[in-house]
Enzyme design. Structure first.
Site, PDB file in Angstrom:
ATOM      1  N   CYS A 194       0.831  -1.194   0.000  1.00 30.50           N
ATOM      2  CA  CYS A 194       0.000   0.000   0.000  1.00 30.50           C
ATOM      3  C   CYS A 194       0.868   1.248   0.000  1.00 30.50           C
ATOM      4  CB  CYS A 194      -0.873   0.027   1.256  1.00 30.50           C
ATOM      5  SG  CYS A 194      -1.963  -1.397   1.386  1.00 30.50           S
TER       6      CYS A 194
ATOM      7  N   GLY B 275      -1.121   0.480  -5.016  1.00 36.90           N
ATOM      8  CA  GLY B 275      -2.398  -0.151  -4.673  1.00 36.90           C
ATOM      9  C   GLY B 275      -3.511   0.437  -5.511  1.00 36.90           C
TER      10      GLY B 275
ATOM     11  N   ASN C 251       1.061   0.906   5.718  1.00 31.04           N
ATOM     12  CA  ASN C 251       1.629   0.163   4.606  1.00 31.04           C
ATOM     13  C   ASN C 251       2.458  -0.926   5.249  1.00 31.04           C
ATOM     14  OD1 ASN C 251       3.067  -0.646   2.257  1.00 31.04           O
ATOM     15  ND2 ASN C 251       4.655   0.879   2.686  1.00 31.04           N
ATOM     16  N   GLY C 252       2.134  -2.187   4.981  1.00 29.80           N
ATOM     17  CA  GLY C 252       2.923  -3.259   5.570  1.00 29.80           C
ATOM     18  C   GLY C 252       2.052  -4.313   6.195  1.00 29.80           C
TER      19      GLY C 252
ATOM     20  N   TYR D 105      11.150  -3.805  -7.897  1.00 25.94           N
ATOM     21  CA  TYR D 105       9.873  -3.749  -8.594  1.00 25.94           C
ATOM     22  C   TYR D 105       8.882  -2.723  -8.071  1.00 25.94           C
ATOM     23  CZ  TYR D 105       5.233  -5.311 -10.103  1.00 25.94           C
ATOM     24  OH  TYR D 105       3.977  -5.351 -10.600  1.00 25.94           O
TER      25      TYR D 105
END
Ligand code: SF4
Length: 469
Positions: free
Chosen positions: A12, A38, A112-113, A252
């Site tokens: 995210c 996301g 995020n995570g 990526y």
């Protein structure tokens, strides 16, 4: 599969603003620049000084905010979130920021995570009588904070975070403070920037460029930053572990124009391509990159090998990323719609096809087939990262052992399965060399999905003190 392994699939982006008259609008632009992190949901909570107000929905940032009047979302502080959903979690309730109202305060949370012990914490909370409405880790965290204190403050946040294990960047907002926290190993990225007198916080520095903000510094591992009318206070909620930034951010996940932990993503990818060319050269005529995330590595490969870089594959920009589509069918359909060969460039040529990574192998096979159908005489696949052989526990959707092609087949077998004339991967030392320029600054990277060497073990909850620095 252990229940806690199932909930690890999230990648995210988070964004926050403090002290700017157009906080909601800036958050919208910040989220837009992190759309690649996301695409299944987006939202923001704005602080008008009197109350917190949310606007969120399923879909892309533009879809969610097309009807939003920023005149209604007035306030000088905001936090926002873009979300990648996994199967079973693609619901409105899980779209962040989550907004909590209690007798004493309003509080919004976005992350995020992944908290790897969220499931066991959730079970404990339920046994104690809590009823949770979402499958989000942030709801668990909010309950832990409330158990610690009726008011959100540095102590209650530290108490709650110290009961968790995982990798996360978190933004929280109350009526009077914006908080940013990073996991003790700094596995996920989180940076602070300035826009005039305003502070901004984002998962990726490309969001700062989007709104004209200037990067100030990264949030440190185990650091809790509180931003309010008194300025910025930094404290430590955890003993700072060795920084282990996610190497997939470079390979990526992040945008090439972002600097992650002071290292530019494009430059590191280019270096990965160079290292790969040294480690795994190919007899070929041209080098092509799989757009977009492999272009930088392909340029590096071409530079180091002396082969010409050509645009052998083009991308339809109006189709979402395949890696984060929630089902395999959608992913495969996405590849077909998304990539096309440049026939005139690849026909009759021995092609080096550089890709950033192989997860399941199905995408690589389709691209090799596509190049051969377009007339390439040979396709030599070079992967600018080591084989992914282990699932990620820290919030990146990497599948299970069963689905990871490199966990189940030898190099030779993978080459055959994807139809390549030859196949080579970058080594782990090669990857580290490409990313870590200055050990004193950068310390280290997480390569757990490649090596199985997990920097944070399951069940390694920390018992720590809260220290102001
Ligand atoms: S396991 Fe892989 S994807 Fe997960 S944080 Fe580590 S390097 Fe990143």
């Amino acid at each position: 599969m252990h229940a806690e392994q199932k909930g690890i699939n999230e990648e995210c982006g988070i964004f926050g603003v403090w002290d700017h008259p157009r906080a909601a609008e800036l958050t919208y632009y910040g989220l837009h620049s992190m759309q690649h992190r996301g695409q299944d949901g987006a939202g923001l909570v704005v602080n008008s000084g009197r109350r917190l107000r949310a606007h969120k929905g399923l879909g892309l940032v533009n879809d969610v905010f097309q009807d939003a009047s920023f005149q209604e979302l007035t306030g000088s502080a905001a936090i926002g979130h873009v979300r990648n959903a996994t199967e079973g979690s693609h619901t409105y309730e899980n779209v962040q920021p989550l907004l909590f109202q209690s007798q004493t305060e309003s509080m919004a949370l976005a992350h995020n995570g992944n908290l790897i012990n969220a499931d066991s914490l959730r079970t404990e909370l339920e046994h104690e009588g809590s009823i949770l409405q979402t499958s989000s880790d942030m709801e668990v965290l909010a309950h832990l904070m409330k158990k610690s204190s009726m008011e959100t403050n540095e102590t209650s946040i530290a108490d709650a975070l110290n009961q968790t294990t995982g990798a996360y960047g978190i933004l929280m907002m109350t009526d009077d403070t914006l908080y940013a926290a990073l996991d003790p190993n700094g596995i996920r990225p989180l940076s602070i920037g300035r826009l005039g007198d305003a502070y901004v916080v984002a998962s990726e520095s490309c969001a700062f460029d989007q709104i004209g903000a200037v990067f100030e510094r990264d949030v440190l591992p185990g650091e809790l930053v509180a931003i309010n009318d008194d300025g910025v206070q930094s404290s430590r909620f955890a003993i700072r572990g060795q920084r282990k930034m996610c190497s997939m951010e470079y390979v990526y996940l992040s945008r090439p124009d972002s600097d992650v932990n002071t290292v530019n993503v494009h430059a590191s990818r280019k270096q990965m391509g160079k290292e790969l060319a040294k480690e795994s050269p190919a007899n070929a005529d041209i080098v092509v990159g799989v757009p977009d995330s492999s272009i930088s590595a392909a340029i590096g490969f071409a530079e180091a090998s002396g082969l010409p870089y050509e645009m052998g594959i083009i991308k339809n920009r109006y189709v979402g990323r395949t890696f984060i589509q929630p089902t395999q069918d959608l992913r495969e359909q996405g590849v077909k719609m998304k990539l096309a060969p440049v026939r005139g460039m690849v026909a009759g040529k021995r092609v080096v096809m550089v890709d950033d990574s192989i997860v399941r192998g199905t995408t690589s096979k389709r691209i090799v087939d596509m190049l051969k159908h377009a007339g390439a005489s040979e396709v030599h696949v070079r992967i600018a990262s080591p084989p992914i052989q282990h699932p990620c526990w820290y919030g990146i959707d990497m599948s299970t052992y069963r689905e990871l092609i490199a966990a189940n087949y030898t190099l030779e077998a993978i080459g055959e399965l994807i139809g390549a004339n030859s196949l080579g991967f970058l080594s782990e030392p090669g990857l580290e060399k490409a990313i870590v320029k200055d050990k004193s600054l950068h310390q280290g990277i997480c390569t757990a999905c490649m090596t199985g060497d997990y920097p944070v073990a399951k069940g390694a909850e920390r018992v720590l003190t809260h220290k102001r620095s």
